[in-house]
Design an enzyme around this catalytic site. Structure first.
Site: not given
Length: 311
Positions: A17, A145
């Protein structure tokens, strides 16, 4: 619940990401910070192959040097597998073969992607059929995350980053990543941010306790316009990351001198992400940065989250 298994191995792919926006709240009594972030999953993937076993084990391969990674119960992927087994009452184990392509300690959530992929892989391999909400609940317990690596796409994260809400993102964005040959400690970067804020307390506004994502970031993502998004890129951790790793400043300058619309340190770094206007511009930028002997990868976003792959 464990249903009849039809598979002996499962292959799952999960993305790294980029934080296109990251605002960090004031330090709290427990030493942590709430954040408000806009995540975008990009096409740099971790590949996890899970196979039936009597115990829990993990091995690594791929383009990233993984020789320093733990392979015991402290490994996040092993923790994910064990957590799922306890939740479902599964009494067997799993061997995980992880092909690492997302940099380790690089600000791109590679370990989180491994954990998310492991949850999906073991759920399929063992026939536990926990469902999306149960997997997301387990993911949130593993790390901030991990839920996003499970869902992918583009999303807003609040709290510790694990409270997700989807964000509309039109089209495809072209990114060029510069991968460092060293890692960065996220706690060290946060501590440096706190020191930076203390040093400049007279000159900057106090940090919010509960930060929010700026409206112009959401508008930029909805527009699908790379130039608009470039103007909205922001990361509170960039200044402390640059202070700890001054070489990153030169990389940011080099990328913008060679046609990037904007550059940003991803998360706590040290990966630097450059947004390009088009595929051709991204290719030109990739060539220029590679010529400077930097390790460069060209990716696109948004992409889907952890998903079973049919080999």
């Amino acid at each position: 619940m464990v249903t009849q298994r039809a598979l002996s191995t499962v292959h799952v792919r999960a993305p790294g990401k980029i934080n296109v926006f990251l605002k960090v709240g004031a330090v709290m009594d427990d030493g942590y910070h709430d954040v408000a972030t806009a995540y975008q999953a990009v096409s740099l993937y971790e590949e996890v192959h899970a196979s039936l076993s009597d115990d829990f084990s993990v091995s690594f391969a791929g383009s990233i040097d993984s020789s320093g990674l733990e392979v015991d119960g402290s490994n996040l992927a092993i923790r994910a597998a064990r957590m799922l087994a306890r939740k479902a009452g599964y009494r067997g184990g799993v061997h995980l073969e992880i092909e690492k392509n997302v940099p380790i300690a690089g600000g791109m959530g590679g370990g989180s992607a491994d954990a998310a992929a492991t949850l999906v892989a073991c759920d399929a391999l063992w026939g536990t059929e926990l469902g999306r909400e149960e997997l997301l609940s387990l993911a949130a317990r593993l790390g901030a995350d991990v839920p996003f690596a499970l869902t992918g796409g583009t999303a807003i994260g609040t709290g510790r980053g694990d409270q997700l809400s989807p964000a509309l993102a039109k089209g495809t964005f072209q990114w060029v990543l510069v991968l460092a040959d060293f890692g960065s400690s996220t706690p060290d970067v946060y501590r440096e941010l706190d020191r930076h804020r203390d040093r400049h307390a007279q000159d900057i506004f106090p940090a919010q306790t509960q930060p929010t994502v700026d409206a112009n970031v959401l508008q930029a993502l909805r527009s699908g316009d790379a130039q608009v998004l470039a103007e909205a890129l922001s990361n509170d951790l960039q200044a402390p990351a640059l202070h700890l790793n001054p070489s990153l400043a030169g990389i940011l300058e080099l990328g913008e001198e060679n046609g990037a619309l904007a550059g940003i340190v991803s998360g706590s770094g040290p990966t630097v992400a450059f947004l390009a206007e088009s595929v051709d511009a991204a290719l030109d930028l990739q060539i220029a940065l590679s010529a400077a002997r930097l390790r460069v990868v060209r990716v696109t976003g948004p992409v889907h989250g952890a998903r079973v792959v049919s080999d």
